[in-house]
Design a protein around this motif. Structure first.
Motif, PDB file in Angstrom:
ATOM      1  N   LEU A 152       0.863  -1.181   0.000  1.00  0.00           N
ATOM      2  CA  LEU A 152       0.000   0.000   0.000  1.00  0.00           C
ATOM      3  C   LEU A 152       0.896   1.226   0.000  1.00  0.00           C
ATOM      4  O   LEU A 152       1.881   1.273   0.730  1.00  0.00           O
ATOM      5  N   LYS A 153       0.544   2.235  -0.789  1.00  0.00           N
ATOM      6  CA  LYS A 153       1.319   3.477  -0.785  1.00  0.00           C
ATOM      7  C   LYS A 153       1.088   4.269   0.499  1.00  0.00           C
ATOM      8  O   LYS A 153       1.992   4.943   0.984  1.00  0.00           O
ATOM      9  N   SER A 154      -0.127   4.191   1.034  1.00  0.00           N
ATOM     10  CA  SER A 154      -0.501   5.033   2.172  1.00  0.00           C
ATOM     11  C   SER A 154      -0.166   4.430   3.528  1.00  0.00           C
ATOM     12  O   SER A 154      -0.383   5.079   4.556  1.00  0.00           O
ATOM     13  N   ARG A 155       0.343   3.209   3.557  1.00  0.00           N
ATOM     14  CA  ARG A 155       0.684   2.564   4.828  1.00  0.00           C
ATOM     15  C   ARG A 155       2.068   1.952   4.722  1.00  0.00           C
ATOM     16  O   ARG A 155       2.455   1.424   3.685  1.00  0.00           O
ATOM     17  N   SER A 156       2.783   1.980   5.829  1.00  0.00           N
ATOM     18  CA  SER A 156       4.119   1.397   5.875  1.00  0.00           C
ATOM     19  C   SER A 156       4.036  -0.123   5.976  1.00  0.00           C
ATOM     20  O   SER A 156       2.979  -0.686   6.312  1.00  0.00           O
ATOM     21  N   VAL A 157       5.142  -0.764   5.707  1.00  0.00           N
ATOM     22  CA  VAL A 157       5.232  -2.209   5.887  1.00  0.00           C
ATOM     23  C   VAL A 157       4.885  -2.562   7.332  1.00  0.00           C
ATOM     24  O   VAL A 157       4.149  -3.518   7.582  1.00  0.00           O
ATOM     25  N   GLY A 158       5.379  -1.781   8.277  1.00  0.00           N
ATOM     26  CA  GLY A 158       5.086  -2.036   9.695  1.00  0.00           C
ATOM     27  C   GLY A 158       3.603  -1.939  10.001  1.00  0.00           C
ATOM     28  O   GLY A 158       3.062  -2.780  10.735  1.00  0.00           O
ATOM     29  N   GLN A 159       2.928  -0.940   9.470  1.00  0.00           N
ATOM     30  CA  GLN A 159       1.485  -0.792   9.705  1.00  0.00           C
ATOM     31  C   GLN A 159       0.704  -1.942   9.084  1.00  0.00           C
ATOM     32  O   GLN A 159      -0.222  -2.483   9.705  1.00  0.00           O
ATOM     33  N   MET A 160       1.074  -2.321   7.876  1.00  0.00           N
ATOM     34  CA  MET A 160       0.396  -3.437   7.219  1.00  0.00           C
ATOM     35  C   MET A 160       0.605  -4.745   7.984  1.00  0.00           C
ATOM     36  O   MET A 160      -0.339  -5.504   8.193  1.00  0.00           O
TER      37      MET A 160
END
Length: 193
Positions: A152-160
């Motif tokens: 996702l462009k709007s979320r970081s790898v950590g958030q995902m």
């Protein structure tokens, strides 16, 4: 691709954490039924998946589950969308993987579709990728339709990864250097950085 037809097929879910994630993030709450199993109360009445593929240029934004029933026509579209783009081969994608993806998406509260980097991988494709990278498993769950690599462009790898792990329904791999998250419906586990 969008499909709004209604089907009657039904597949049971076995992952309590995944259902809890849907219950916690439901857009439309189902009516309360005292005799309903605890995990079903408030689980909502629709599930939606949004994806696009930079490899094929295709997009998918579909409701694939309504009031306890998967929509067979939409499931077929998902299977086709998540095909091995290198060979054109398709497989039945495990619906638990789609549910994990959709629940994670809801938890992140985004409207942006996932970018699908890899869904199904044929054995031929998996062997080719393994010869070029140490990070590709010999017996990858991608080869049996149980995994997806997403961005996702709007979320970081950590958030995902945090959202996917909150589902407690399968494997979550963080690939920060390559900017994607692996989600699967295998054993609950996490890896990567």
């Amino acid at each position: 691709m969008t499909n709004t037809s209604f089907g009657t097929g039904s597949f049971g879910l076995t992952r309590r954490g995944l259902l809890g994630a849907f219950a916690a993030t439901a857009v439309t709450a189902a009516p309360f039924f005292g005799s309903a199993p605890a995990f079903a109360r408030g689980a909502g009445d629709i599930r939606r998946i949004r994806m696009y593929s930079g490899r094929t240029g295709e997009s998918l934004d579909s409701i694939y589950w309504i009031e306890g029933d998967y929509i067979p026509e939409v499931v077929k579209e998902i299977n086709s969308f998540m095909r091995d783009w290198r060979t054109g081969d398709t497989i039945k994608i495990d619906l638990r993987t789609i549910d994990i993806m959709a629940a994670s998406h809801r938890l992140m509260d985004v409207t942006e579709p996932y970018m699908l980097l890899s869904g199904y991988r044929s054995p031929k494709t998996n062997t080719m990728l393994r010869s070029n990278s140490k990070g590709v498993a010999k017996n990858s769950l991608h080869m049996v339709g149980k995994a997806a690599d997403l961005r996702l462009k709007s979320r970081s790898v950590g958030q995902m990864a945090k959202a996917a792990a909150a589902c407690s329904a399968g494997g979550v791999g963080r690939y920060s250097r390559s900017n994607f998250v692996h989600m699967d419906c295998g054993p609950v586990r996490t890896w990567g950085g």
